[in-house]
Design an enzyme around this catalytic site. Structure first.
Site, PDB file in Angstrom:
ATOM      1  N   GLU A 197      48.544  93.223  23.388  1.00 33.77           N
ATOM      2  CA  GLU A 197      48.904  93.555  22.015  1.00 33.77           C
ATOM      3  C   GLU A 197      48.516  94.995  21.714  1.00 33.77           C
ATOM      4  O   GLU A 197      47.514  95.507  22.254  1.00 33.77           O
ATOM      5  CB  GLU A 197      48.166  92.598  21.043  1.00 33.77           C
ATOM      6  CG  GLU A 197      48.392  92.974  19.576  1.00 33.77           C
ATOM      7  CD  GLU A 197      47.971  91.891  18.581  1.00 33.77           C
ATOM      8  OE1 GLU A 197      47.331  90.910  18.992  1.00 33.77           O
ATOM      9  OE2 GLU A 197      48.291  92.057  17.390  1.00 33.77           O
ATOM     10  N   ASN A 246      49.429  89.780  15.684  1.00 36.84           N
ATOM     11  CA  ASN A 246      49.618  90.163  14.288  1.00 36.84           C
ATOM     12  C   ASN A 246      50.341  91.510  14.169  1.00 36.84           C
ATOM     13  O   ASN A 246      51.060  91.762  13.200  1.00 36.84           O
ATOM     14  CB  ASN A 246      48.267  90.232  13.572  1.00 36.84           C
ATOM     15  CG  ASN A 246      47.598  88.869  13.495  1.00 36.84           C
ATOM     16  OD1 ASN A 246      48.237  87.840  13.673  1.00 36.84           O
ATOM     17  ND2 ASN A 246      46.294  88.850  13.235  1.00 36.84           N
ATOM     18  N   ASN A 253      55.173  85.770  15.010  1.00 36.18           N
ATOM     19  CA  ASN A 253      53.810  85.427  15.410  1.00 36.18           C
ATOM     20  C   ASN A 253      53.055  84.815  14.246  1.00 36.18           C
ATOM     21  O   ASN A 253      53.049  85.384  13.148  1.00 36.18           O
ATOM     22  CB  ASN A 253      53.066  86.689  15.867  1.00 36.18           C
ATOM     23  CG  ASN A 253      51.604  86.420  16.196  1.00 36.18           C
ATOM     24  OD1 ASN A 253      51.307  85.770  17.197  1.00 36.18           O
ATOM     25  ND2 ASN A 253      50.698  86.884  15.339  1.00 36.18           N
ATOM     26  N   GLU A 254      52.447  83.679  14.471  1.00 35.07           N
ATOM     27  CA  GLU A 254      51.537  83.041  13.498  1.00 35.07           C
ATOM     28  C   GLU A 254      52.046  83.169  12.053  1.00 35.07           C
ATOM     29  O   GLU A 254      51.327  83.616  11.153  1.00 35.07           O
ATOM     30  CB  GLU A 254      50.123  83.622  13.622  1.00 35.07           C
ATOM     31  CG  GLU A 254      49.501  83.323  14.973  1.00 35.07           C
ATOM     32  CD  GLU A 254      48.011  83.652  15.078  1.00 35.07           C
ATOM     33  OE1 GLU A 254      47.462  84.314  14.176  1.00 35.07           O
ATOM     34  OE2 GLU A 254      47.396  83.224  16.065  1.00 35.07           O
ATOM     35  N   TYR A 284      41.436  79.496  19.765  1.00 33.88           N
ATOM     36  CA  TYR A 284      40.295  80.300  20.220  1.00 33.88           C
ATOM     37  C   TYR A 284      39.047  79.438  20.109  1.00 33.88           C
ATOM     38  O   TYR A 284      38.723  78.934  19.038  1.00 33.88           O
ATOM     39  CB  TYR A 284      40.167  81.576  19.381  1.00 33.88           C
ATOM     40  CG  TYR A 284      41.295  82.557  19.649  1.00 33.88           C
ATOM     41  CD1 TYR A 284      41.327  83.296  20.834  1.00 33.88           C
ATOM     42  CD2 TYR A 284      42.345  82.714  18.749  1.00 33.88           C
ATOM     43  CE1 TYR A 284      42.374  84.181  21.102  1.00 33.88           C
ATOM     44  CE2 TYR A 284      43.400  83.598  19.020  1.00 33.88           C
ATOM     45  CZ  TYR A 284      43.400  84.322  20.200  1.00 33.88           C
ATOM     46  OH  TYR A 284      44.433  85.187  20.473  1.00 33.88           O
ATOM     47  N   GLU A 326      48.632  81.905  23.013  1.00 35.78           N
ATOM     48  CA  GLU A 326      47.347  82.587  22.770  1.00 35.78           C
ATOM     49  C   GLU A 326      46.252  81.559  22.937  1.00 35.78           C
ATOM     50  O   GLU A 326      46.216  80.570  22.181  1.00 35.78           O
ATOM     51  CB  GLU A 326      47.272  83.181  21.356  1.00 35.78           C
ATOM     52  CG  GLU A 326      47.978  84.493  21.204  1.00 35.78           C
ATOM     53  CD  GLU A 326      47.729  85.148  19.850  1.00 35.78           C
ATOM     54  OE1 GLU A 326      46.589  85.117  19.350  1.00 35.78           O
ATOM     55  OE2 GLU A 326      48.707  85.683  19.292  1.00 35.78           O
ATOM     56  N   GLN A 349      43.225  88.318  25.344  1.00 36.19           N
ATOM     57  CA  GLN A 349      44.326  89.161  25.760  1.00 36.19           C
ATOM     58  C   GLN A 349      44.056  89.606  27.197  1.00 36.19           C
ATOM     59  O   GLN A 349      43.258  88.938  27.856  1.00 36.19           O
ATOM     60  CB  GLN A 349      44.458  90.331  24.797  1.00 36.19           C
ATOM     61  CG  GLN A 349      44.752  89.861  23.356  1.00 36.19           C
ATOM     62  CD  GLN A 349      45.051  90.968  22.359  1.00 36.19           C
ATOM     63  OE1 GLN A 349      45.147  92.135  22.692  1.00 36.19           O
ATOM     64  NE2 GLN A 349      45.184  90.604  21.084  1.00 36.19           N
TER      65      GLN A 349
HETATM   66  O1  AHR Z   1      44.593  87.943  19.772  1.00 35.47           O
HETATM   67  C1  AHR Z   1      44.136  88.463  18.545  1.00 35.47           C
HETATM   68  C2  AHR Z   1      44.917  87.951  17.354  1.00 35.47           C
HETATM   69  O2  AHR Z   1      44.651  86.576  17.191  1.00 35.47           O
HETATM   70  C3  AHR Z   1      46.420  88.020  17.439  1.00 35.47           C
HETATM   71  O3  AHR Z   1      46.929  89.241  17.046  1.00 35.47           O
HETATM   72  C4  AHR Z   1      46.859  86.944  16.494  1.00 35.47           C
HETATM   73  O4  AHR Z   1      48.104  86.407  16.826  1.00 35.47           O
HETATM   74  C5  AHR Z   1      45.733  85.942  16.543  1.00 35.47           C
HETATM   75  O5  AHR Z   1      45.342  85.545  15.277  1.00 35.47           O
END
Ligand code: AHR
Length: 504
Positions: free
Chosen positions: A27, A72, A172-173, A244, A292, A350
């Site tokens: 990203e 994002n 995205n999201e 995450y 992700e 990432q």
């Molecule tokens: O990977 C960091 C961020 O986490 C990304 O930009 C977003 O998609 C997620 O919230």
């Protein structure tokens, strides 16, 4: 001594393993692009400014597909800013990470870098500030052979042949209020449908992923997936999942529960997708793109995500990973392989510096974080088909998940070269685990090809620039092969990869 059994049978195959499961993510955020994969002037940089040390580590890590350019960042991105002569590219304020974006790296640079890294690209289209029109134009610029203004523009930029990018994320999201131009499920479902339609008309060979929930704890989780797919089920191939993991409770035993939650998350999303399919009486099945996932909690506060003064490529969320994070990443890879019938693509988020398995010093060294190792092992040995496993293991009770078996495992059989690989995590913190593995019908006479473990007596041990090899894979000498049975001793808190081969 704790004991467990793991049984597979030649005739019980879960699914072919889609190699795109071992993807990663780049990203425009922090030092992932600038100072990560791209750093003109770095001693190892090539003529295009790509860091040679990072390229080498990327090849060693072994991602198969890489998602780009966000995240994002995607929701405010103009693809036109990042193509054409570098001196003409605009400098913008990026509202996702409050940084200054110079656009010196863009689509064509990423495509060149991808070829050098040996990966397939996965691109996203901006459904935040932009929409279907911009998406179809971007696709035409990338994939159309020639004869239209946008495809000819690509040629004037030095790219005669189309990029032929096959996998596209529709935003995205989009459920997240933090997203630039966040949408409701209704708004997004409609936008995803119309964008998918026009993109397919431009290039019918592409695969498309709609945004699922940003994470499993979103208040709209479940309803979001259902409503979005009610709109675009027929036009998309995938739905995305993001997660995450955290060890905020600072308890490794509880932390291991996140692996079970990931498995539950996958099964829940499959159920929702199939419910929409069932309601439509559709034969089509939506696949999952876990695009992700990683450990991210030590640098999750806002001050790690934004630096004042609109800096260029500031250090953001540069999480330092320890030994227990590597075990959780190993467990997450097992969870995805065990769901290989529906999880076809996935991206460790990432790649470099930003919650990255690879770390760099601007102008200096690059090194492997602890989580690099389970990923590299899974990508190296995860070829072929995933077997259905029967696991009999003692377990423990936790708050994060009601019952956690000590043994967490998957078996991947590769008919192409006759090897069978067991990936196994011992989640006991105190006891070794003796595992008897029966590879029924996969060859009576087997030989050991290799056995590797990731284990460190200090679960908080980390790799740094000055001590990059603190947590590294080592040989596990405790494997006995007896016909089609393996007896393996797994150290407490260890991730293991054992490959055997049928010999005739
Ligand atoms: O990977 C960091 C961020 O986490 C990304 O930009 C977003 O998609 C997620 O919230």
């Amino acid at each position: 001594m704790l004991k467990a059994r793991l049984i597979v049978d030649r005739d019980f195959v879960l699914s072919d393993l889609d190699r795109r499961m071992f993807g990663a993510f780049v990203e425009h955020m922090g030092r992932c692009v600038y100072g990560g994969i791209y750093e003109p002037g770095h001693p190892t940089a090539d003529e295009q400014g790509f860091r040679g040390d990072v390229l080498e580590l990327t090849r060693e890590l072994g991602p198969t597909i890489i998602r780009y350019p966000g995240g994002n960042f995607l929701s405010g991105y103009n693809w036109e800013d990042g193509v054409g002569p570098k001196e003409d590219r605009p400098v913008r304020r990026d509202l996702a990470w409050f940084s200054t974006e110079t656009n010196q790296f863009g689509t064509n640079e990423f495509m060149d870098w991808s070829k050098k890294a040996g990966i397939e690209p996965m691109f996203g289209v901006n459904l935040g500030t932009k929409g279907p029109d911009e998406a179809r134009q971007f696709l035409e610029y990338c994939n159309h052979a020639g004869g239209s203004t946008l495809s000819e523009l690509r040629k004037t930029h030095g790219y005669e042949k189309p990029h032929d990018i096959k996998f596209w994320c529709l935003g995205n999201e989009m459920d997240g209020p933090w997203q630039i131009c966040h949408k409701t499920a209704e708004e997004y479902g409609r936008a995803a449908l119309e964008t998918a339609k026009v993109m397919r008309w431009v290039d019918p060979t592409i695969q498309l992923a709609a945004c699922g929930s940003s994470h499993r704890n979103m208040p709209t989780y479940g309803a979001w997936e259902y409503q979005v797919l009610e709109h675009c089920y027929d036009e998309v191939d995938f739905i995305s999942l993001h997660t995450y993991f955290n060890n905020n409770a600072d308890s490794t035993a509880e932390y291991f529960g996140v692996i079970e939650l990931m498995d539950a998350f996958i099964k829940e999303v499959v159920a929702i997708c199939d419910a929409v399919g069932a309601k439509r009486r559709s034969q089509k099945r939506i696949m999952l793109s876990f695009d992700e996932w990683n450990v991210w909690y030590k640098t999750h506060k806002i001050e790690h995500m934004r630096k004042p003064g609109w800096p260029e490529a500031p250090p953001l969320i540069e999480e330092v990973y320890n030994a227990e994070d590597a075990l959780v990443v190993g467990g997450a890879l097992i969870a995805m392989m065990n769901n290989a019938d529906r999880v076809k693509t996935a991206c460790l988020a990432q790649l470099v510096n930003v919650i990255g398995p690879i770390m760099t010093e601007t102008g200096g060294a690059a090194w492997r974080q602890t989580i690099f190792h389970p990923f590299a092992l899974a990508s190296k040995f995860g070829h072929g088909r995933v077997m259905r496993t029967v696991v009999d293991s003692p377990s423990y009770i936790a708050k994060s998940f009601p019952e956690i078996p000590y043994l967490y495992a998957t078996v991947v059989d590769n008919p192409a070269d006759g090897t069978t690989t067991v990936f196994a995590l011992n989640r006991s913190l105190s006891d070794p685990l003796e595992v008897e593995v029966e590879l029924r019908g996969l060859g009576k006479n087997r030989a050991l090809v290799g056995a590797t473990e990731i284990h460190h007596s200090n679960l908080k041990a980390v790799n740094t620039k000055d001590a990059p090899n603190t947590v590294v894979p080592k040989e596990n000498g405790d494997v006995v092969v007896d016909g089609e049975t393996l007896r393996i001793k797994l150290k407490p808190a260890s991730f293991n990869v054992i490959t055997t081969k049928a010999v005739h």
